[in-house]
Write a protein that holds these residues in place. Structure first.
Motif, PDB file in Angstrom:
ATOM      1  N   TYR A  35       9.640  -2.562  -6.920  1.00  0.00           N
ATOM      2  CA  TYR A  35       9.105  -1.242  -7.281  1.00  0.00           C
ATOM      3  C   TYR A  35      10.217  -0.319  -7.781  1.00  0.00           C
ATOM      4  O   TYR A  35      10.008   0.481  -8.692  1.00  0.00           O
ATOM      5  CB  TYR A  35       8.402  -0.611  -6.073  1.00  0.00           C
ATOM      6  N   HIS A  36      11.381  -0.438  -7.183  1.00  0.00           N
ATOM      7  CA  HIS A  36      12.510   0.390  -7.614  1.00  0.00           C
ATOM      8  C   HIS A  36      12.923   0.040  -9.042  1.00  0.00           C
ATOM      9  O   HIS A  36      13.108   0.926  -9.886  1.00  0.00           O
ATOM     10  CB  HIS A  36      13.687   0.194  -6.655  1.00  0.00           C
ATOM     11  N   ARG A  37      13.027  -1.259  -9.329  1.00  0.00           N
ATOM     12  CA  ARG A  37      13.502  -1.681 -10.648  1.00  0.00           C
ATOM     13  C   ARG A  37      12.424  -1.534 -11.723  1.00  0.00           C
ATOM     14  O   ARG A  37      12.698  -1.081 -12.833  1.00  0.00           O
ATOM     15  CB  ARG A  37      13.970  -3.139 -10.577  1.00  0.00           C
ATOM     16  N   PHE A  38      11.182  -1.907 -11.403  1.00  0.00           N
ATOM     17  CA  PHE A  38      10.126  -1.939 -12.416  1.00  0.00           C
ATOM     18  C   PHE A  38       9.514  -0.561 -12.647  1.00  0.00           C
ATOM     19  O   PHE A  38       9.242  -0.163 -13.787  1.00  0.00           O
ATOM     20  CB  PHE A  38       9.038  -2.934 -12.001  1.00  0.00           C
ATOM     21  N   HIS A  39       9.284   0.175 -11.550  1.00  0.00           N
ATOM     22  CA  HIS A  39       8.619   1.483 -11.664  1.00  0.00           C
ATOM     23  C   HIS A  39       9.590   2.666 -11.587  1.00  0.00           C
ATOM     24  O   HIS A  39       9.166   3.814 -11.763  1.00  0.00           O
ATOM     25  CB  HIS A  39       7.567   1.642 -10.563  1.00  0.00           C
ATOM     26  N   GLY A  40      10.848   2.387 -11.278  1.00  0.00           N
ATOM     27  CA  GLY A  40      11.796   3.480 -11.124  1.00  0.00           C
ATOM     28  C   GLY A  40      11.545   4.306  -9.873  1.00  0.00           C
ATOM     29  O   GLY A  40      11.960   5.466  -9.790  1.00  0.00           O
ATOM     30  N   ASN A  51       0.823  -1.217   0.000  1.00  0.00           N
ATOM     31  CA  ASN A  51       0.000   0.000   0.000  1.00  0.00           C
ATOM     32  C   ASN A  51       0.855   1.263   0.000  1.00  0.00           C
ATOM     33  O   ASN A  51       0.561   2.240  -0.710  1.00  0.00           O
ATOM     34  CB  ASN A  51      -0.926   0.003   1.214  1.00  0.00           C
ATOM     35  N   LEU A  52       1.912   1.258   0.789  1.00  0.00           N
ATOM     36  CA  LEU A  52       2.744   2.457   0.909  1.00  0.00           C
ATOM     37  C   LEU A  52       3.629   2.668  -0.312  1.00  0.00           C
ATOM     38  O   LEU A  52       3.886   3.809  -0.708  1.00  0.00           O
ATOM     39  CB  LEU A  52       3.569   2.381   2.186  1.00  0.00           C
ATOM     40  N   LEU A  53       4.074   1.583  -0.919  1.00  0.00           N
ATOM     41  CA  LEU A  53       4.816   1.711  -2.176  1.00  0.00           C
ATOM     42  C   LEU A  53       3.910   2.286  -3.262  1.00  0.00           C
ATOM     43  O   LEU A  53       4.340   3.134  -4.058  1.00  0.00           O
ATOM     44  CB  LEU A  53       5.379   0.357  -2.599  1.00  0.00           C
ATOM     45  N   GLY A  54       2.653   1.839  -3.278  1.00  0.00           N
ATOM     46  CA  GLY A  54       1.691   2.392  -4.231  1.00  0.00           C
ATOM     47  C   GLY A  54       1.440   3.865  -3.984  1.00  0.00           C
ATOM     48  O   GLY A  54       1.334   4.667  -4.923  1.00  0.00           O
ATOM     49  N   LEU A  55       1.357   4.246  -2.698  1.00  0.00           N
ATOM     50  CA  LEU A  55       1.169   5.651  -2.353  1.00  0.00           C
ATOM     51  C   LEU A  55       2.382   6.480  -2.791  1.00  0.00           C
ATOM     52  O   LEU A  55       2.234   7.573  -3.345  1.00  0.00           O
ATOM     53  CB  LEU A  55       0.954   5.790  -0.846  1.00  0.00           C
ATOM     54  N   ALA A  56       3.565   5.954  -2.555  1.00  0.00           N
ATOM     55  CA  ALA A  56       4.788   6.660  -2.963  1.00  0.00           C
ATOM     56  C   ALA A  56       4.823   6.845  -4.478  1.00  0.00           C
ATOM     57  O   ALA A  56       5.201   7.914  -4.976  1.00  0.00           O
ATOM     58  CB  ALA A  56       6.017   5.879  -2.497  1.00  0.00           C
ATOM     59  N   LYS A  57       4.411   5.830  -5.198  1.00  0.00           N
ATOM     60  CA  LYS A  57       4.376   5.921  -6.669  1.00  0.00           C
ATOM     61  C   LYS A  57       3.384   6.988  -7.117  1.00  0.00           C
ATOM     62  O   LYS A  57       3.680   7.814  -7.997  1.00  0.00           O
ATOM     63  CB  LYS A  57       4.006   4.558  -7.261  1.00  0.00           C
ATOM     64  N   ALA A  58       2.189   6.988  -6.494  1.00  0.00           N
ATOM     65  CA  ALA A  58       1.162   7.959  -6.873  1.00  0.00           C
ATOM     66  C   ALA A  58       1.582   9.395  -6.548  1.00  0.00           C
ATOM     67  O   ALA A  58       1.277  10.329  -7.295  1.00  0.00           O
ATOM     68  CB  ALA A  58      -0.147   7.625  -6.169  1.00  0.00           C
ATOM     69  N   LYS A  59       2.284   9.563  -5.413  1.00  0.00           N
ATOM     70  CA  LYS A  59       2.684  10.899  -4.966  1.00  0.00           C
ATOM     71  C   LYS A  59       4.056  11.311  -5.506  1.00  0.00           C
ATOM     72  O   LYS A  59       4.500  12.432  -5.242  1.00  0.00           O
ATOM     73  CB  LYS A  59       2.724  10.950  -3.430  1.00  0.00           C
ATOM     74  N   LYS A  60       4.733  10.367  -6.204  1.00  0.00           N
ATOM     75  CA  LYS A  60       6.107  10.619  -6.663  1.00  0.00           C
ATOM     76  C   LYS A  60       7.014  10.972  -5.481  1.00  0.00           C
ATOM     77  O   LYS A  60       7.839  11.893  -5.535  1.00  0.00           O
ATOM     78  CB  LYS A  60       6.142  11.716  -7.728  1.00  0.00           C
ATOM     79  N   ALA A  61       6.844  10.200  -4.412  1.00  0.00           N
ATOM     80  CA  ALA A  61       7.605  10.416  -3.178  1.00  0.00           C
ATOM     81  C   ALA A  61       8.723   9.389  -3.061  1.00  0.00           C
ATOM     82  O   ALA A  61       8.632   8.280  -3.587  1.00  0.00           O
ATOM     83  CB  ALA A  61       6.679  10.309  -1.963  1.00  0.00           C
ATOM     84  N   ARG A  62       9.765   9.746  -2.358  1.00  0.00           N
ATOM     85  CA  ARG A  62      10.824   8.790  -2.015  1.00  0.00           C
ATOM     86  C   ARG A  62      10.392   8.043  -0.760  1.00  0.00           C
ATOM     87  O   ARG A  62       9.878   8.644   0.182  1.00  0.00           O
ATOM     88  CB  ARG A  62      12.138   9.521  -1.761  1.00  0.00           C
ATOM     89  N   ILE A  63      10.599   6.723  -0.736  1.00  0.00           N
ATOM     90  CA  ILE A  63      10.160   5.927   0.410  1.00  0.00           C
ATOM     91  C   ILE A  63      11.335   5.164   0.999  1.00  0.00           C
ATOM     92  O   ILE A  63      12.152   4.589   0.275  1.00  0.00           O
ATOM     93  CB  ILE A  63       9.019   4.960   0.000  1.00  0.00           C
ATOM     94  N   LEU A  64      11.420   5.183   2.328  1.00  0.00           N
ATOM     95  CA  LEU A  64      12.423   4.413   3.063  1.00  0.00           C
ATOM     96  C   LEU A  64      11.698   3.339   3.857  1.00  0.00           C
ATOM     97  O   LEU A  64      10.760   3.625   4.590  1.00  0.00           O
ATOM     98  CB  LEU A  64      13.228   5.318   3.990  1.00  0.00           C
ATOM     99  N   ILE A  65      12.142   2.106   3.686  1.00  0.00           N
ATOM    100  CA  ILE A  65      11.536   0.946   4.341  1.00  0.00           C
ATOM    101  C   ILE A  65      12.416   0.497   5.502  1.00  0.00           C
ATOM    102  O   ILE A  65      13.630   0.327   5.338  1.00  0.00           O
ATOM    103  CB  ILE A  65      11.384  -0.218   3.340  1.00  0.00           C
TER     104      ILE A  65
END
Length: 328
Positions: free
Chosen positions: A160-165, A100-114
């Motif tokens: 997500y990093h490799r496929f969606h950049g 869910n959070l990776l999807g949110l980061a993608k939608a918002k064009k945000a950097r995410i730290l796990i």
């Protein structure tokens, strides 16, 4: 003003991260379902204009209005007592919550730290542990619900990093301690602290020869902060390489607290790792980071924090009620 979402915000480490990002001038959005977190850890932030809090389970769909620049995903039970009591929720927050959070980061064009963990190494056959070690994990053992949730987190994050950049960062956290830990949560330091405060003998599992490496929370937060703003997407160990046996550590606690407790020994839990020590060469090279707080100094600060709690606060710290917060 940059906006950051921090999940697990009412937890031990999450609350300290909220403090740091507020201090750095960010607008902080905290999110927590309070299964293991406590609002008391962040109540001092509620009066601030640039802090807001959402009581929400990230295993459900996550919506945040407005822009987001950064996401730090720290929502997860982190102690054996917690994740053994709520194994399904632990797996869900590591899998569904991370998705869910990776999807949110993608939608918002945000950097995410796990937030990953040294538990991805399991009971390691390589010592100290480097980031390129794949680990020795029992996938179906009782600890597997936590270990595998974190390993999946890393896998889907890199996908997500490799496929969606997507701009992603992964921190592998080794044993961290400091104020706002919960007593009796199953981890070594709060367990020993709780027993010392109650005048009980200190319980060591196994013969005490197993080792741990303890990192003070301020050092951990600094390493995480630097990693977020680095250009490195693969996992990085953040921890203190100063290794000590559990038996020797128990003796340190007895000396610190000035008590005369004895050490008693019980059977070692299944799959409990025998050695835990980070190799932090990558963090030194990449981030210019290494721990600054010596264990004796950090332990004194932590013990003084627990000693300063009121009876009500001590009770809350020792008696967390999971059931009322669990959404099945």
């Amino acid at each position: 003003m940059k906006r950051v979402l921090i999940t697990g915000a009412a937890g031990f480490l999450g609350s300290h991260l909220c403090d740091r990002f507020i201090k750095e001038g960010f607008h902080v959005i905290g999110m927590d379902n309070l299964i293991t977190g406590d609002l008391k850890n962040i109540e001092h932030l509620f009066k601030l204009e640039h802090f807001e809090f959402y009581h929400h389970d990230v295993s459900k769909f996550v919506h945040v209005a407005g822009t987001l620049d950064y996401i730090l995903h720290f929502a997860s039970p982190a102690s054996p007592i917690d994740y053994l009591k709520i194994p399904i929720q632990t797996l869900k927050v590591g899998s569904l919550g991370t998705h869910n959070l990776l999807g949110l980061a993608k939608a918002k064009k945000a950097r995410i730290l796990i937030a990953s963990t040294s538990e991805v190494y399991g009971d390691p056959l390589v010592h100290p542990q480097t980031e390129d070690y794949y680990g020795n994990v029992n996938t179906i053992g009782p600890r597997g619900v936590y270990d595998e949730a974190k390993r999946f987190q890393e896998s889907i994050t890199m996908a997500y990093h490799r496929f969606h950049g997507l701009e992603t960062r992964i921190v592998r956290i080794f044993n961290t301690y400091g104020p706002r830990m919960r007593l009796n949560d199953g981890r070594v330091i709060p367990a020993f602290m709780g027993q010392a405060l109650r005048g009980e003998d200190l319980t060591v599992f196994g013969d005490g020869s197993q080792t741990r490496s303890f990192c003070y929370v301020d050092d951990q937060v600094e390493g995480i902060y630097r990693l977020l703003f680095s250009d490195y997407a693969s996992p990085v160990n953040i921890g203190n390489p100063n290794e000590i046996s559990i038996k020797d550590f128990a003796e340190e606690i007895i000396k610190l607290t000035g008590t005369d407790q004895k050490i008693i020994y019980k059977e070692l839990p299944k799959d409990d790792p025998m050695q835990r020590q980070p190799n932090i060469d990558l963090a030194k090279k990449l981030l210019g980071w290494e721990p600054q707080v010596q264990r004796q100094e950090g332990m004194k600060k932590t013990f003084n924090y627990f000693k300063g709690l009121t009876e009500e606060e001590l009770f809350r710290s020792e008696h967390k009620d999971f059931t009322k917060h669990i959404i099945k």
